[in-house]
Design a protein around this motif. Structure first.
Motif, PDB file in Angstrom:
ATOM      1  N   SER A   1     -14.483   6.998  -9.891  1.00 54.24           N
ATOM      2  CA  SER A   1     -14.855   5.729  -9.273  1.00 54.24           C
ATOM      3  C   SER A   1     -14.146   5.582  -7.926  1.00 54.24           C
ATOM      4  O   SER A   1     -13.063   6.132  -7.713  1.00 54.24           O
ATOM      5  CB  SER A   1     -14.513   4.567 -10.198  1.00 54.24           C
ATOM      6  N   VAL A   2     -14.770   4.835  -7.022  1.00 53.48           N
ATOM      7  CA  VAL A   2     -14.314   4.732  -5.638  1.00 53.48           C
ATOM      8  C   VAL A   2     -13.968   3.286  -5.297  1.00 53.48           C
ATOM      9  O   VAL A   2     -14.686   2.362  -5.680  1.00 53.48           O
ATOM     10  CB  VAL A   2     -15.411   5.250  -4.682  1.00 53.48           C
ATOM     11  N   ILE A   3     -12.861   3.094  -4.593  1.00 54.77           N
ATOM     12  CA  ILE A   3     -12.449   1.763  -4.145  1.00 54.77           C
ATOM     13  C   ILE A   3     -13.291   1.371  -2.942  1.00 54.77           C
ATOM     14  O   ILE A   3     -13.352   2.089  -1.945  1.00 54.77           O
ATOM     15  CB  ILE A   3     -10.953   1.746  -3.790  1.00 54.77           C
ATOM     16  N   LEU A   4     -13.938   0.189  -3.028  1.00 51.44           N
ATOM     17  CA  LEU A   4     -14.860  -0.265  -1.989  1.00 51.44           C
ATOM     18  C   LEU A   4     -14.310  -1.412  -1.153  1.00 51.44           C
ATOM     19  O   LEU A   4     -14.674  -1.553   0.026  1.00 51.44           O
ATOM     20  CB  LEU A   4     -16.175  -0.724  -2.636  1.00 51.44           C
ATOM     21  N   ALA A   5     -13.473  -2.246  -1.742  1.00 52.30           N
ATOM     22  CA  ALA A   5     -12.963  -3.429  -1.040  1.00 52.30           C
ATOM     23  C   ALA A   5     -11.731  -3.956  -1.763  1.00 52.30           C
ATOM     24  O   ALA A   5     -11.509  -3.643  -2.934  1.00 52.30           O
ATOM     25  CB  ALA A   5     -14.031  -4.530  -0.981  1.00 52.30           C
ATOM     26  N   LYS A   6     -10.974  -4.753  -1.066  1.00 56.68           N
ATOM     27  CA  LYS A   6      -9.838  -5.441  -1.678  1.00 56.68           C
ATOM     28  C   LYS A   6     -10.331  -6.763  -2.272  1.00 56.68           C
ATOM     29  O   LYS A   6     -11.346  -7.319  -1.833  1.00 56.68           O
ATOM     30  CB  LYS A   6      -8.748  -5.692  -0.621  1.00 56.68           C
ATOM     31  N   VAL A   7      -9.626  -7.244  -3.254  1.00 52.37           N
ATOM     32  CA  VAL A   7      -9.930  -8.540  -3.859  1.00 52.37           C
ATOM     33  C   VAL A   7      -8.836  -9.547  -3.525  1.00 52.37           C
ATOM     34  O   VAL A   7      -9.104 -10.655  -3.068  1.00 52.37           O
ATOM     35  CB  VAL A   7     -10.082  -8.433  -5.390  1.00 52.37           C
ATOM     36  N   ASN A   8      -7.580  -9.152  -3.751  1.00 55.86           N
ATOM     37  CA  ASN A   8      -6.489 -10.116  -3.568  1.00 55.86           C
ATOM     38  C   ASN A   8      -5.218  -9.421  -3.111  1.00 55.86           C
ATOM     39  O   ASN A   8      -5.136  -8.199  -3.059  1.00 55.86           O
ATOM     40  CB  ASN A   8      -6.199 -10.832  -4.883  1.00 55.86           C
ATOM     41  N   TYR A   9      -4.227 -10.227  -2.797  1.00 53.05           N
ATOM     42  CA  TYR A   9      -2.868  -9.719  -2.572  1.00 53.05           C
ATOM     43  C   TYR A   9      -1.917 -10.621  -3.358  1.00 53.05           C
ATOM     44  O   TYR A   9      -2.169 -11.801  -3.568  1.00 53.05           O
ATOM     45  CB  TYR A   9      -2.510  -9.689  -1.087  1.00 53.05           C
ATOM     46  N   GLY A  10      -0.816 -10.024  -3.821  1.00 51.78           N
ATOM     47  CA  GLY A  10       0.172 -10.778  -4.591  1.00 51.78           C
ATOM     48  C   GLY A  10      -0.265 -11.046  -6.010  1.00 51.78           C
ATOM     49  O   GLY A  10      -1.317 -10.607  -6.455  1.00 51.78           O
ATOM     50  N   GLN A  11       0.589 -11.748  -6.767  1.00 53.32           N
ATOM     51  CA  GLN A  11       0.337 -12.334  -8.090  1.00 53.32           C
ATOM     52  C   GLN A  11       1.519 -12.189  -9.040  1.00 53.32           C
ATOM     53  O   GLN A  11       1.704 -13.002  -9.921  1.00 53.32           O
ATOM     54  CB  GLN A  11      -0.920 -11.775  -8.771  1.00 53.32           C
ATOM     55  N   ALA A  12       2.354 -11.149  -8.875  1.00 52.36           N
ATOM     56  CA  ALA A  12       3.360 -10.838  -9.890  1.00 52.36           C
ATOM     57  C   ALA A  12       4.737 -11.397  -9.549  1.00 52.36           C
ATOM     58  O   ALA A  12       5.083 -11.569  -8.380  1.00 52.36           O
ATOM     59  CB  ALA A  12       3.462  -9.331 -10.082  1.00 52.36           C
ATOM     60  N   ALA A  13       5.528 -11.652 -10.583  1.00 54.25           N
ATOM     61  CA  ALA A  13       6.888 -12.149 -10.402  1.00 54.25           C
ATOM     62  C   ALA A  13       7.726 -11.847 -11.633  1.00 54.25           C
ATOM     63  O   ALA A  13       7.193 -11.677 -12.740  1.00 54.25           O
ATOM     64  CB  ALA A  13       6.879 -13.656 -10.145  1.00 54.25           C
ATOM     65  N   VAL A  14       9.021 -11.772 -11.427  1.00 52.03           N
ATOM     66  CA  VAL A  14       9.967 -11.644 -12.534  1.00 52.03           C
ATOM     67  C   VAL A  14      10.570 -13.018 -12.785  1.00 52.03           C
ATOM     68  O   VAL A  14      11.079 -13.663 -11.865  1.00 52.03           O
ATOM     69  CB  VAL A  14      11.097 -10.644 -12.218  1.00 52.03           C
ATOM     70  N   LEU A  15      10.494 -13.465 -14.021  1.00 55.49           N
ATOM     71  CA  LEU A  15      11.041 -14.760 -14.426  1.00 55.49           C
ATOM     72  C   LEU A  15      12.221 -14.550 -15.363  1.00 55.49           C
ATOM     73  O   LEU A  15      12.266 -13.570 -16.107  1.00 55.49           O
ATOM     74  CB  LEU A  15       9.981 -15.591 -15.157  1.00 55.49           C
ATOM     75  N   THR A  16      13.125 -15.500 -15.339  1.00 55.55           N
ATOM     76  CA  THR A  16      14.207 -15.529 -16.318  1.00 55.55           C
ATOM     77  C   THR A  16      14.395 -16.971 -16.764  1.00 55.55           C
ATOM     78  O   THR A  16      13.861 -17.902 -16.137  1.00 55.55           O
ATOM     79  CB  THR A  16      15.508 -14.963 -15.723  1.00 55.55           C
ATOM     80  N   ARG A  17      15.117 -17.179 -17.860  1.00 54.93           N
ATOM     81  CA  ARG A  17      15.313 -18.546 -18.342  1.00 54.93           C
ATOM     82  C   ARG A  17      16.044 -19.384 -17.301  1.00 54.93           C
ATOM     83  O   ARG A  17      16.980 -18.911 -16.652  1.00 54.93           O
ATOM     84  CB  ARG A  17      16.104 -18.550 -19.649  1.00 54.93           C
ATOM     85  N   ALA A  18      15.619 -20.617 -17.164  1.00 52.08           N
ATOM     86  CA  ALA A  18      16.176 -21.501 -16.133  1.00 52.08           C
ATOM     87  C   ALA A  18      17.683 -21.642 -16.260  1.00 52.08           C
ATOM     88  O   ALA A  18      18.403 -21.696 -15.257  1.00 52.08           O
ATOM     89  CB  ALA A  18      15.502 -22.867 -16.200  1.00 52.08           C
ATOM     90  N   ASN A  19      18.181 -21.683 -17.487  1.00 50.74           N
ATOM     91  CA  ASN A  19      19.620 -21.866 -17.714  1.00 50.74           C
ATOM     92  C   ASN A  19      20.296 -20.586 -18.215  1.00 50.74           C
ATOM     93  O   ASN A  19      21.393 -20.623 -18.780  1.00 50.74           O
ATOM     94  CB  ASN A  19      19.855 -23.000 -18.717  1.00 50.74           C
ATOM     95  N   GLY A  20      19.637 -19.434 -18.011  1.00 44.36           N
ATOM     96  CA  GLY A  20      20.161 -18.173 -18.514  1.00 44.36           C
ATOM     97  C   GLY A  20      21.192 -17.545 -17.594  1.00 44.36           C
ATOM     98  O   GLY A  20      21.390 -17.999 -16.459  1.00 44.36           O
ATOM     99  N   PRO A  21      21.820 -16.477 -18.055  1.00 44.47           N
ATOM    100  CA  PRO A  21      22.908 -15.846 -17.302  1.00 44.47           C
ATOM    101  C   PRO A  21      22.445 -14.880 -16.211  1.00 44.47           C
ATOM    102  O   PRO A  21      23.239 -14.457 -15.383  1.00 44.47           O
ATOM    103  CB  PRO A  21      23.671 -15.088 -18.388  1.00 44.47           C
TER     104      PRO A  21
END
Length: 329
Positions: free
Chosen positions: A95-115
């Motif tokens: 299969s061949v890439i024809l166009a882009k759809v988006n940029y970004g989306q991912a993140a690393v989360l941790t507990r708000a009150n965690g160490p």
């Protein structure tokens, strides 16, 4: 006389069959992710129909499922993350890439009150991630952990495979100490106040490409005009997302059935507000620029380093922007 009567009937039958074949819908599969909003908008606002293109649009769970559907010739084109494209290309699905759809989306989360305060602090802790070798896993292991945090994914961190929809609850309950997630789950956790942003990948790698539109070689060979129509509708949808954010946010919130989120102070956040928050970490563009191609090469390098594949695929074989250029005319 009998033969002359049969001739118009035969011609009519031939015309009907030709029309039936021409009306065969283009089968489009997409990963059910907020970043793939262009295909949802294009269908909702009738952009495919405006181009005279009949479509059969299917939302599927993840990249591997879509690649399997392509391999079984159950789809013609797809909206999917980049790593599955080149990984399956190396296995024979060209299969061949024809166009882009988006940029970004991912993140690393941790507990708000965690160490955990930095990525390096992840050492010795549990991190929620997705299936090993999947597209997001390539980004997590190759960029987030090895390159950015200077950690060994298989020894320094315990990566717990789970669906992204379960990650926020696992984080809140202490089942994991951090999570590598994406939208809308990141925004839901941040707005609820249960999580803290440890790494916004789009801030670290501005406008890195993720989802792309791909087509099978036989689709490009047999239905080139329909591919251009698809990409023209794709461009229109992205323009709408960027030029009419409030209306687009409503469409996205409804498509993903985003429920109201309660903040720590008891106030409510609507689905549209969740999408608006998510836009801080993702956006939409159809163009495949040099920087995008360089990042795709970078992802392939990660996959090779991680032993997820051992082939070297030339970008010129993997990407064809000529259909996108025709769609701009």
């Amino acid at each position: 006389m009998f033969k002359t009567l049969l001739l118009p009937v035969a011609l009519a039958a031939s015309t009907w069959l030709s029309g039936a074949q021409a009306a065969e819908p283009l089968r489009i599969g997409y990963v059910m992710a907020m970043a793939n909003a262009p295909v949802i908008v294009a269908q909702k606002l009738g952009y495919f129909q405006d181009e005279g293109l009949a479509v059969d649009v299917k939302a599927l769970g993840d990249g591997p499922v879509i690649q399997q559907a392509l391999a079984a010739h159950e789809l013609d084109v797809a909206y999917v993350g980049t790593p599955p494209v080149y990984q399956w290309y190396a296995r024979g699905l060209k299969s061949v890439i024809l166009a882009k759809v988006n940029y970004g989306q991912a993140a690393v989360l941790t507990r708000a009150n965690g160490p955990i305060k930095t990525l390096a602090d992840l050492k010795g802790h549990k991190l929620a991630g997705v299936k090993k070798g999947s597209g997001m896993d390539v980004l997590l292991r190759g960029y987030v952990l090895k390159e950015n945090a200077k950690l060994e994914p298989d020894t320094d961190v315990e990566i717990v495979d789970m669906p992204p929809g379960n990650m926020n609850a696992a984080l809140e309950r202490g089942i994991v100490d951090a999570a590598f997630s994406w939208e809308p789950f990141v925004s839901q956790a941040l707005l609820r106040g249960s999580a803290r942003l440890l790494l916004d990948v789009n801030q670290a790698l501005p406008q890195y490409p993720w989802y792309v539109v791909i087509g099978l070689p036989e689709t490009l060979r047999d239905r080139p005009d329909d591919v251009v129509k698809l990409l023209r509708a794709h461009r229109k949808a992205i323009a709408f997302l960027n030029e009419h954010p409030a209306e687009a946010n409503t469409i996205i919130a409804e498509a993903f059935k985003l429920e109201t989120v309660q903040r720590a102070d008891g106030s409510s956040v609507s689905g549209e507000e969740i999408v608006a928050e998510a836009r801080k970490r993702l956006g939409w563009s159809a163009e495949l620029k040099d920087a995008d191609l360089q990042f795709i090469q970078r992802l392939m390098n990660y996959s090779n380093q991680l032993k997820f594949m051992d082939a070297q695929i030339p970008l010129k074989d993997l990407v064809d922007t000529s259909y996108l250029q025709k769609a701009a005319r």
